[in-house]
Write an enzyme that holds these catalytic residues in place. Structure first.
Site, short mmCIF file in Angstrom:
data_model
loop_
_atom_site.label_atom_id
_atom_site.label_comp_id
_atom_site.label_asym_id
_atom_site.label_seq_id
_atom_site.Cartn_x
_atom_site.Cartn_y
_atom_site.Cartn_z
N GLN A 11 90.38 86.90 52.23
CA GLN A 11 90.59 87.23 53.52
C GLN A 11 90.09 86.46 54.41
OE1 GLN A 11 89.26 90.54 56.73
NE2 GLN A 11 91.49 91.05 56.48
N TYR A 34 90.47 90.04 66.26
CA TYR A 34 89.76 88.79 66.24
C TYR A 34 91.10 87.11 66.29
CZ TYR A 34 87.15 91.36 63.98
OH TYR A 34 86.03 92.35 63.48
N ARG A 39 97.57 90.13 57.57
CA ARG A 39 97.26 91.47 58.34
C ARG A 39 97.61 91.49 59.30
NH1 ARG A 39 91.51 94.89 58.20
NH2 ARG A 39 92.60 96.68 57.08
N GLY A 60 89.37 102.47 52.14
CA GLY A 60 87.87 101.54 52.63
C GLY A 60 87.01 102.83 51.97
#
Length: 362
Positions: free
Chosen positions: A99, A180, A227, A316
């Site tokens: 990623q 981000y 994503r 997760g």
């Protein structure tokens, strides 16, 4: 009805099942120059029964780092160190994507080398603090990227993608979520630009699409995932106008679909309707990190594969606590219970509140 344990083709290869290990940033790159360690190779190799592993966030450039001890993919030393991880995963039959996560304004100069400072679409500081070796510090006002710097940043993503393939990864996931850099371009509160990378939805999605296109050109579209997390307020993102959120992400997904990428990975908000619409707009494999707050994603979410809501489900916390999670899901347990204090706090160095997400973000 689709079987969650049926194979699915991603990146030109059949995955063993439709269970994804979600990306979870851990701040464990203790090697020299932000390099992975042998412990990280062990960590990922323990979880190779996932159909797909997506790594923790990896910065594509030095200025893209936002947390202590997160790994990079922008130096020969980092490429060599990641090769130990990918070799360990492949030795046990796993498939692993890197990623690529540029944190943008989420960071601090004390985390960066050579006098660098965080960058962003616009010089707008995020509210809140970031964990540093000096403790929590306020986010600073980032340097707004000019056109030349945007071009360089896009090239950094492409170079990091090439490095990922050189390091043995099966592909990369471009991180356009969780507040981000790419998400900062998408959100109107962090993107105040009036040029071609700002303004309306078409302008705000441009940077993310250009990054995806550059990565796809560098390593192949089939080896490129993307994503998103529509409406996610993490890291001081404000996407509060429902009509604008739907328009922005429909525009983004439509543009990304034209690139024939390997998959779309969505971190879901509380609105399942938007999930359904974006899923319908996406022609390829669709990965969902479903909204289950306040609980981590659990075994019951496999029903979302069975009813066609998604092709794959990303887990997760449950994967942290159960390295052999696919086998336990197939047997319907038993499950180790995730340590919420460790997951929501310790592995993220002091961040304890994720009001939007089903699992803590990469």
């Amino acid at each position: 009805m689709t079987n969650p344990f049926a194979k699915i083709d991603v990146a030109g290869r059949p995955l063993a099942n439709r269970i994804v290990m979600a990306p979870m940033t851990r701040s464990r790159a203790y090697g020299p120059g932000a390099t992975p360690t042998d412990l990280m190779a062990t960590y990922y190799s323990q979880r190779t029964s996932a159909g797909l592993i997506v790594t923790e966030g990896i910065q594509p450039s030095a200025v893209g780092q936002g947390y202590p001890d997160t790994p990079g993919l922008h130096s020969p030393e980092q490429v060599a160190a990641w090769r130990k991880v990918t070799d360990a995963v492949h030795r046990d039959g796993g498939v692993i994507f890197a990623q690529l996560m540029h944190t943008g304004r989420i960071g601090h100069p004390s985390l960066l080398p050579d006098g660098l400072s965080p960058v962003a679409p616009s010089p707008v500081a995020a509210k809140g603090q970031v964990f540093t070796r000096q403790g929590p510090l306020d986010f600073v006002t980032p340097r707004g990227l000019d056109a030349a710097a945007i071009t360089r940043t896009i090239a950094d993503f492409a170079d990091a993608a090439r490095n990922a393939i050189a390091a043995g990864f099966d592909g990369v996931e471009v991180h356009g979520a969780n507040g981000y850099l790419i998400h900062q371009f998408l959100a109107p509160n962090s993107n105040r630009r009036t040029d071609g990378w700002g303004g309306d939805a078409a302008g705000r999605v441009r940077f993310g699409v250009e990054v995806a296109a550059a990565v796809a050109a560098a390593i192949g579209a089939h080896r490129t995932g993307f994503r998103i997390s529509p409406g996610n307020p993490f890291n001081d993102i404000a996407e509060t106008d429902a009509a604008d959120v739907e328009n922005t992400y429909t525009t983004l997904v439509t543009r990304l679909a034209e690139l024939n990428l390997g998959y779309l990975h969505m971190v879901e908000g509380a609105d399942r309707t938007l999930t359904t619409r974006l899923r319908a707009a996406w022609p390829g494999p669709f990965i969902l990190n479903p909204f289950t707050y306040p609980e981590p994603t659990g075994p019951e979410t496999l029903a979302l594969i069975e009813d066609g809501t998604t092709d794959m489900v990303a887990f997760g916390a449950l994967f942290l606590a159960n390295p052999d999670l696919p086998a336990r899901l197939a047997a319907q347990g038993p499950y180790n219970t995730p340590d919420r204090a460790t997951f929501y706090g310790g592995d993220h160095r002091g961040y304890t509140d994720y009001p939007y997400l089903s699992d803590a973000p990469a």
